[in-house]
Design a protein around this motif. Structure first.
Motif, mmCIF file in Angstrom:
data_model
loop_
_atom_site.group_PDB
_atom_site.id
_atom_site.type_symbol
_atom_site.label_atom_id
_atom_site.label_comp_id
_atom_site.label_asym_id
_atom_site.label_seq_id
_atom_site.Cartn_x
_atom_site.Cartn_y
_atom_site.Cartn_z
ATOM 1 N N ALA A 1 0.842 -1.191 0.000
ATOM 2 C CA ALA A 1 0.000 0.000 0.000
ATOM 3 C C ALA A 1 0.880 1.245 0.000
ATOM 4 N N ARG A 2 0.398 2.289 -0.676
ATOM 5 C CA ARG A 2 1.045 3.602 -0.667
ATOM 6 C C ARG A 2 0.066 4.625 -0.117
ATOM 7 N N MET A 3 0.517 5.482 0.775
ATOM 8 C CA MET A 3 -0.290 6.593 1.266
ATOM 9 C C MET A 3 0.171 7.854 0.536
ATOM 10 N N ILE A 4 -0.776 8.590 -0.046
ATOM 11 C CA ILE A 4 -0.465 9.745 -0.895
ATOM 12 C C ILE A 4 -1.207 10.971 -0.373
ATOM 13 N N ARG A 5 -0.545 12.120 -0.424
ATOM 14 C CA ARG A 5 -1.151 13.395 -0.049
ATOM 15 C C ARG A 5 -1.060 14.372 -1.222
ATOM 16 N N GLN A 6 -1.831 15.438 -1.153
ATOM 17 C CA GLN A 6 -1.738 16.503 -2.145
ATOM 18 C C GLN A 6 -0.524 17.387 -1.853
ATOM 19 N N THR A 7 0.071 17.951 -2.920
ATOM 20 C CA THR A 7 1.215 18.845 -2.778
ATOM 21 C C THR A 7 0.801 20.256 -3.161
ATOM 22 N N GLN B 1 15.642 18.126 -5.310
ATOM 23 C CA GLN B 1 14.195 18.242 -5.187
ATOM 24 C C GLN B 1 13.639 16.984 -4.524
ATOM 25 N N CYS B 2 12.502 17.144 -3.844
ATOM 26 C CA CYS B 2 11.850 15.997 -3.241
ATOM 27 C C CYS B 2 11.184 15.142 -4.317
ATOM 28 N N ALA B 3 11.209 13.822 -4.109
ATOM 29 C CA ALA B 3 10.630 12.893 -5.078
ATOM 30 C C ALA B 3 9.113 12.939 -5.021
ATOM 31 N N GLY B 4 8.477 13.023 -6.203
ATOM 32 C CA GLY B 4 7.028 12.958 -6.282
ATOM 33 C C GLY B 4 6.545 11.527 -6.346
ATOM 34 N N ALA B 5 5.226 11.359 -6.227
ATOM 35 C CA ALA B 5 4.639 10.028 -6.275
ATOM 36 C C ALA B 5 4.360 9.567 -7.695
ATOM 37 N N VAL C 1 -3.385 18.496 -8.657
ATOM 38 C CA VAL C 1 -2.075 18.749 -8.067
ATOM 39 C C VAL C 1 -1.334 17.419 -7.932
ATOM 40 N N CYS C 2 -0.012 17.517 -7.870
ATOM 41 C CA CYS C 2 0.812 16.307 -7.774
ATOM 42 C C CYS C 2 0.640 15.637 -6.411
ATOM 43 N N GLY C 3 0.699 14.317 -6.439
ATOM 44 C CA GLY C 3 0.692 13.549 -5.206
ATOM 45 C C GLY C 3 2.095 13.405 -4.649
ATOM 46 N N ALA C 4 2.188 13.388 -3.324
ATOM 47 C CA ALA C 4 3.453 13.141 -2.632
ATOM 48 C C ALA C 4 3.261 11.934 -1.717
ATOM 49 N N THR C 5 4.227 11.039 -1.721
ATOM 50 C CA THR C 5 4.141 9.832 -0.907
ATOM 51 C C THR C 5 4.383 10.171 0.563
ATOM 52 N N LEU D 1 -6.743 12.169 2.106
ATOM 53 C CA LEU D 1 -5.601 11.286 1.902
ATOM 54 C C LEU D 1 -6.017 10.195 0.926
ATOM 55 N N TYR D 2 -5.096 9.792 0.079
ATOM 56 C CA TYR D 2 -5.334 8.709 -0.875
ATOM 57 C C TYR D 2 -4.420 7.549 -0.516
ATOM 58 N N PHE D 3 -4.888 6.334 -0.759
ATOM 59 C CA PHE D 3 -3.968 5.211 -0.668
ATOM 60 C C PHE D 3 -4.277 4.197 -1.761
#
Length: 367
Positions: free
Chosen positions: A48-54, A90-94, A102-106, A136-138
């Motif tokens: 599973a991956r937990m993703i947030r908005q950036t 730079q920080c890695a995106g999802a 908007v881009c997701g961030a892990t 939150l998305y997963f």
């Protein structure tokens, strides 16, 4: 609520969305369980991956979200935003453009590989702070995306609860095991100050030793939780003896305690803990004034205004000298640890310690 679904084909990814408004101090707990573990394909591993908005990272395609517009020098600079600092600074995106544009961030990636303490790769449970983020998305999938099962449904159960640890946040969230390149000072900046109780006969008004009313209490409430504390040098410019008392509830978490001076670990594994599937209740102490105690002290050469000693608490994966990586990172919001720090002598006592001329107090095995 619970939901049932299938990883029904190669590279199948199931996406879910959770609204967590008003849960700034919340912890999200998720459990993913496949129905028939005995007939589950051997190479299928729940993940599973937990993703947030950036914020400030608009997108229209997934390809635009491989990196985030967040500058970094270390992985901790990307805490909650991918947790990885790329060579580009730079920080890695999802790699996901979310429905909001908007881009997701892990926030966290978890899988359930086989190990001595987890022989069922079809069972995965983890917890993560909510950080006040919503939604939150997963995403649920097979770990390597190379296995599937039409005959084994999985069930997701989830809940958001208030973090019962009242000291949080007293770390930088790593989204993974403590790394060898993590900046200790970043965690120390969040450390909670705890008292040192004067348990010597020379204490004003008599000894004030630790008792049931003086415990500092905490919990490792989510996966990879670290709790950082600090106490001030109890005898500046002098040597004195110190004791840390501890008391642990039974449960899955293997409480591992250290003492840091500056950015370096000074004393390791105060509670003599190894990874077990289930830990029994444990009460004990580190240091003391008896000859058989370990020499634990504050040192006259540690200068500061004031000088702080740091005491982090975390889980351990240390199973034995030959199995230092074979355990699992455990957590439990119900399992409580307690500790208390005492000054027990206003001098360096021999034994358990030894006096080294101008160097002052030290353990007998020190050079």
């Amino acid at each position: 609520p619970s939901t049932t679904a299938y990883v029904a084909s190669l590279s199948d990814i199931d996406w879910y969305k959770i609204h967590t408004a008003g849960c700034a101090g919340g912890v999200l707990e998720l459990e993913i369980t496949f129905e028939s573990l005995a007939t589950l394909p051997q190479n299928l591993q729940a993940a599973a991956r937990m993703i947030r908005q950036t914020p400030g990272a608009p997108c229209t395609t997934d390809q635009e979200c491989q990196t985030l517009p967040i500058a970094c020098d270390s992985n901790l600079d990307c805490s909650k935003f991918g947790n990885v600092c790329l060579s580009t600074g730079q920080c890695a995106g999802a790699g996901v453009c979310l429905p909001s544009g908007v881009c997701g961030a892990t926030v966290l990636v978890e899988s359930a590989p086989q190990s001595p303490s987890n022989p069922q790769p079809g069972v995965l449970a983890f917890g993560t702070p909510v950080f006040g983020l919503t939604p939150l998305y997963f995403a649920v999938s097979d770990f390597q995306s190379d296995a599937y099962s039409l005959n084994n449904a999985y069930t997701i159960r989830g809940r958001v609860r208030v973090d019962p640890d009242t000291h949080e946040r007293n770390e930088v969230y790593t989204g993974g095991p403590p790394g060898p390149t993590d900046s200790v000072s970043a965690h120390q900046a969040h450390a909670v100050e705890v008292p040192v109780h004067n348990c010597t006969d020379e204490a004003d008004g008599g000894p004030e030793c630790c008792d049931d009313t003086t415990w500092v209490q905490g919990r490792l409430s989510y996966t990879y939780d670290q709790d950082w504390y600090k106490y001030v040098h109890p005898c500046p410019a002098q040597d004195c003896m110190v004791k840390v008392q501890y008391d642990f509830d039974p449960g899955p978490t293997d409480y591992y305690m250290q003492i840091y001076r500056g950015g370096s670990s000074w004393f390791d594994n105060l509670s003599d803990t190894v990874d077990l599937v289930s830990q029994p209740a444990k009460t004990g102490y580190f240091g003391g004034v008896d000859a058989e105690d370990y020499c634990f002290y504050a040192y006259h050469g540690h200068d500061g205004d004031p000088f702080w000693y740091y005491l982090p608490v975390r889980d351990t994966v240390f199973r034995s000298e030959n199995g230092q990586e074979d355990g699992t990172w455990d957590w439990s919001a119900e399992q409580v640890y307690r500790f208390c720090v005492e000054k027990v002598a206003n001098e360096c006592l021999e034994p358990p310690c030894q006096i080294y001329g101008d160097a002052g107090c030290g353990a007998p095995e020190d050079d």
